[in-house]
Design an enzyme around this catalytic site. Structure first.
Site, PDB file in Angstrom:
ATOM      1  CB  SER A 137      -8.518  -0.020  -6.742  1.00 47.37           C
ATOM      2  OG  SER A 137      -8.249   1.912  -6.732  1.00 47.37           O
ATOM      3  CG  HIS A 174      -5.912   1.053  -4.313  1.00 44.67           C
ATOM      4  ND1 HIS A 174      -5.541   1.278  -5.618  1.00 44.67           N
ATOM      5  CD2 HIS A 174      -4.703   0.295  -3.539  1.00 44.67           C
ATOM      6  CE1 HIS A 174      -4.495   1.433  -5.964  1.00 44.67           C
ATOM      7  NE2 HIS A 174      -3.701  -0.103  -4.756  1.00 44.67           N
ATOM      8  CG  ASP A 215      -1.499  -2.211  -6.513  1.00 47.87           C
ATOM      9  OD1 ASP A 215      -0.365  -2.398  -6.992  1.00 47.87           O
ATOM     10  OD2 ASP A 215      -1.974  -1.336  -5.468  1.00 47.87           O
TER      11      ASP A 215
END
Lengths: 194, 269
Positions: free
Chosen positions: A18, A45, A138
């Site tokens: 991310s 992401h 995540d």
């Protein structure tokens, strides 16, 4: 290290990241040229729009051929795949890729957990999962599943990550096989690519 | 987590008890969806879940609503709608009558988007939009043309990015958190239940849209559905799929010409 154990059977390396992970990738990808026996899938992401900026950027930065993903695309060794924005990326038994627009997971679509869990189911111990920088949780659950299915899990050393939260979260909740900085991650990938 | 063999048992039971065939659905996403509801509803074991599905038709219906994906939005992928506005509708404009089929329309956001486009092109009066889905509940929502007001900011941005120049809020009336779209837009819509797995072609169309539905099907079912669309499409008609879907694994692409970067194919023979 246990490369000898895995280099013969690794079929898929999946990297999740991310915020700050693009930096790490930009240190790793330019050093890779040919992937012999496995495919490389990158799940980052990204903004929700349907743009191809990330694919284009990665294409410029590596000699590994990049496949632009379409639904039911066969996953072939030697190629690099980037999860498209706004879709979860899943793996099928016949080694094709499926996409899914269902609800976001961990505020994200693509979600790293979703792809890691799906890859773990299909690839089991022929899988290496790598989690990079980020400021979201995540990826942790997905790493657990990869490990449970017999795969190798690697977490970027939080010290070397722009955003240490995501790797830290994974280190607290799982027992990574390796905690590596970007240089060591690169060396690991090269070592299983012999 | 349920096992593969359990998923297959569920698929068989649903077919046997209710006649609905999930056999050609993509296993990766179906398993995720089933796992999700299995966990949400807190079953102790798989057999408890299975007998609930078998003997409680109400539960079964709810489960179907939950496992079929109904994520949609107005003017989803504005770049696509720009192509509809600037390239497709002008090609269809000379026709005396324009027939569209929105397959897998879910709650109808894209159907209303299309009606807005047709209206702005001055074509709505001579168009008819068939909008179908397997799920009767989403069709009820679609018929009403009522969407959450909180989404309107995003939809209005999508509308503008798709080349829309009107005041988007003139298309609906806002009230207590909902946006009710003008009934005039719905006059040319026909909603009905249609199952892409088992139902056949029911008309000939100039423009078929089926966006982000095929991704939930396996290769064989994708082939069936693309061929169903092929049978239902007039020569020089257009077929539009989701931004990551393709016809190339399903049908000879020599029959179709793709519109540059978009997931739109024109039937050329």
């Amino acid at each position: 290290m246990a490369e000898d154990k895995i280099n013969a059977k690794c079929k898929l390396v999946i990297i999740g990241g991310s915020a700050g992970s693009l930096n790490a990738l930009m240190q790793i990808l330019p050093e890779l040229s040919v992937l012999n026996s496995f495919a490389l899938v990158i799940v980052l992401h990204r903004r929700g729009t349907d743009d191809m900026t990330l694919e284009e950027l990665i294409k410029i930065k590596t000699e590994v051929p990049v496949k632009i993903i379409e639904d039911k695309e066969p996953l072939l060794p030697g190629f690099l795949y980037v999860a498209p924005s706004n879709y979860h990326l899943l793996f099928e038994k016949n080694e094709t890729i499926s996409l899914d627009t269902s609800e976001k997971v961990n505020y994200s679509r693509p979600s790293i957990d979703v792809s890691f869990e799906s890859a773990a189911e299909i690839y089991g111990d022929s899988l290496v999962g790598i989690l990079l920088s980020g400021s979201n949780s995540d990826g942790t659950e997905g790493l657990k599943m990869i490990q449970k299915a017999g795969g190798i899990i690697i977490v970027q050393d939080p010290e070397s990550a722009d955003m240490p939260f995501m790797p830290n979260n994974a280190i607290v909740h799982t027992t990574p096989d390796y905690i590596l900085n970007t240089d060591e991650i690169l060396k690991f990938i090269i070592s299983i690519n012999s | 987590m349920i096992e593969d063999i359990e998923l297959e048992t569920l698929i068989n039971d649903i077919y046997e008890y209710y006649g609905f065939d999930f056999g050609s659905y993509s296993r990766a996403s179906l398993k995720r969806r089933v796992n999700r509801i299995y966990q949400l509803d807190g079953f102790k074991n798989f057999y408890e879940f299975l007998s609930k599905v078998r003997y409680d038709p109400e539960y079964y219906k709810n489960m179907i609503d939950e496992i079929t994906v109904n994520v949609t939005e107005m003017f989803r992928d504005p770049a696509f709608y720009k192509v509809v506005r600037n390239e497709i509708l002008p090609q269809l404009a000379p026709k005396p009558f324009i027939r569209l089929w929105h397959a897998g329309c879910s709650t109808g956001e894209e159907v209303y988007s299309m009606a807005i486009m047709l209206r702005e092109a001055g074509l709505l009066h001579k168009s008819i939009i068939y909008a179908t889905d397997i799920n009767s509940k989403v069709l009820e929502t679609a018929k009403k043309g009522i969407f959450p007001l909180r989404m309107m900011k995003e939809y209005s941005e999508n509308y503008r990015d798709s080349g829309g120049q009107e005041d988007f809020s003139s298309y609906y009336i806002a009230n207590y958190g909902i946006a009710k779209f003008n009934e005039e837009l719905a006059e040319k819509m026909v909603f009905s239940q249609h199952n892409l797995v088992s139902d056949n072609s029911f008309n000939e169309f100039d423009f078929i849209l089926c966006r982000n539905v095929l991704i939930y099907f396996d290769n064989n079912l994708q082939k069936r559905v693309i061929n169903l669309f092929d049978e239902s499409l007039s020569i020089l008609g257009f077929l539009a799929l989701g931004t990551k879907e393709t016809i190339k694994y399903s049908i000879s692409t020599t029959k179709y010409k793709q519109l540059e970067k978009e997931k739109v194919w024109r039937k050329i023979k």
